[in-house]
Design a protein around this motif. Structure first.
Motif, short mmCIF file in Angstrom:
data_model
loop_
_atom_site.label_atom_id
_atom_site.label_comp_id
_atom_site.label_asym_id
_atom_site.label_seq_id
_atom_site.Cartn_x
_atom_site.Cartn_y
_atom_site.Cartn_z
N UNK A 96 10.40 11.20 -23.22
CA UNK A 96 9.76 12.45 -23.17
C UNK A 96 11.23 13.26 -23.51
N UNK A 97 11.66 14.97 -24.24
CA UNK A 97 12.49 14.95 -24.67
C UNK A 97 12.49 16.39 -23.67
N UNK A 98 14.16 16.47 -23.77
CA UNK A 98 14.73 16.98 -22.81
C UNK A 98 14.02 18.65 -22.08
N UNK A 99 13.41 19.26 -23.32
CA UNK A 99 12.62 20.70 -22.79
C UNK A 99 11.15 20.50 -21.70
N UNK A 100 10.68 19.13 -22.40
CA UNK A 100 9.72 18.52 -21.13
C UNK A 100 10.10 18.00 -20.32
N UNK A 101 11.03 17.48 -20.00
CA UNK A 101 11.34 16.47 -19.34
C UNK A 101 11.30 17.31 -17.42
N UNK A 102 12.21 19.58 -18.38
CA UNK A 102 12.51 20.22 -17.66
C UNK A 102 11.29 20.75 -16.92
N UNK A 103 10.09 20.35 -17.77
CA UNK A 103 9.41 21.36 -17.81
C UNK A 103 8.36 21.18 -16.28
N UNK A 104 8.74 19.79 -16.95
CA UNK A 104 7.96 18.49 -15.83
C UNK A 104 8.43 18.45 -14.36
N UNK A 105 10.04 18.50 -14.43
CA UNK A 105 10.43 18.33 -12.93
C UNK A 105 10.40 20.08 -12.64
N UNK A 106 9.70 21.45 -12.87
CA UNK A 106 9.75 22.50 -12.77
C UNK A 106 8.10 22.49 -11.60
N UNK A 107 6.99 21.99 -12.74
CA UNK A 107 6.05 21.88 -11.85
C UNK A 107 6.25 21.16 -10.91
N UNK A 108 6.25 20.00 -10.83
CA UNK A 108 6.47 18.91 -9.75
C UNK A 108 7.13 19.50 -8.89
N UNK A 109 8.23 20.69 -8.29
CA UNK A 109 8.40 20.88 -7.48
C UNK A 109 7.57 21.74 -7.20
N UNK A 110 6.85 23.63 -8.38
CA UNK A 110 6.73 23.98 -7.49
C UNK A 110 5.12 23.75 -6.35
N UNK A 111 4.84 22.02 -7.96
CA UNK A 111 3.31 22.23 -6.81
C UNK A 111 3.66 21.40 -5.76
N UNK A 112 4.88 20.78 -5.56
CA UNK A 112 5.36 20.52 -3.88
C UNK A 112 5.65 21.36 -3.10
#
Length: 108
Positions: free
Chosen positions: A1-17
């Protein structure tokens, strides 16, 4: 997984949490990082979180498994761990007064 995609994923995970940012959301975050006691306001939660040093990636992973994340005794230990593991939260996604802002520490 690319760096930008990892960044989007962690941001979305935190927002969901985190949820919508109610007092209950802030109190849950405080409990999840191991803060005890009655924190009756968002400002008191925010203030208390500034004393806690956790990696946000580790926080989300621990919550998924019903555990508490590793807490570091100081910023230097957290920085060393974050640099070694590469588990950064994208600085440009930090909302000015949000929960991530309360947990963020200067790494570089």
């Amino acid at each position: 997984m690319g760096r930008k995609k990892k960044s989007r994923v962690i941001v979305q995970e935190f927002d969901d949490y985190f949820g919508t940012g109610t007092l209950q959301d802030w109190q849950r975050l405080c409990r999840d990082v191991g803060l005890s006691g009655d924190l009756p306001s968002i400002s008191q939660c925010r203030k208390a979180l500034k004393t806690v040093h956790v990696n946000i990636h580790d926080l989300l992973e621990a919550v998924k498994h019903g555990k508490q994340p590793q807490r570091f005794p100081n910023v230097q230990k957290l920085v060393h761990y974050t640099m070694r593991t590469g588990r950064f939260f994208p600085k440009d996604k930090v909302k000015e007064m949000g929960p991530v802002k309360a947990l963020m520490r200067r790494i570089l």
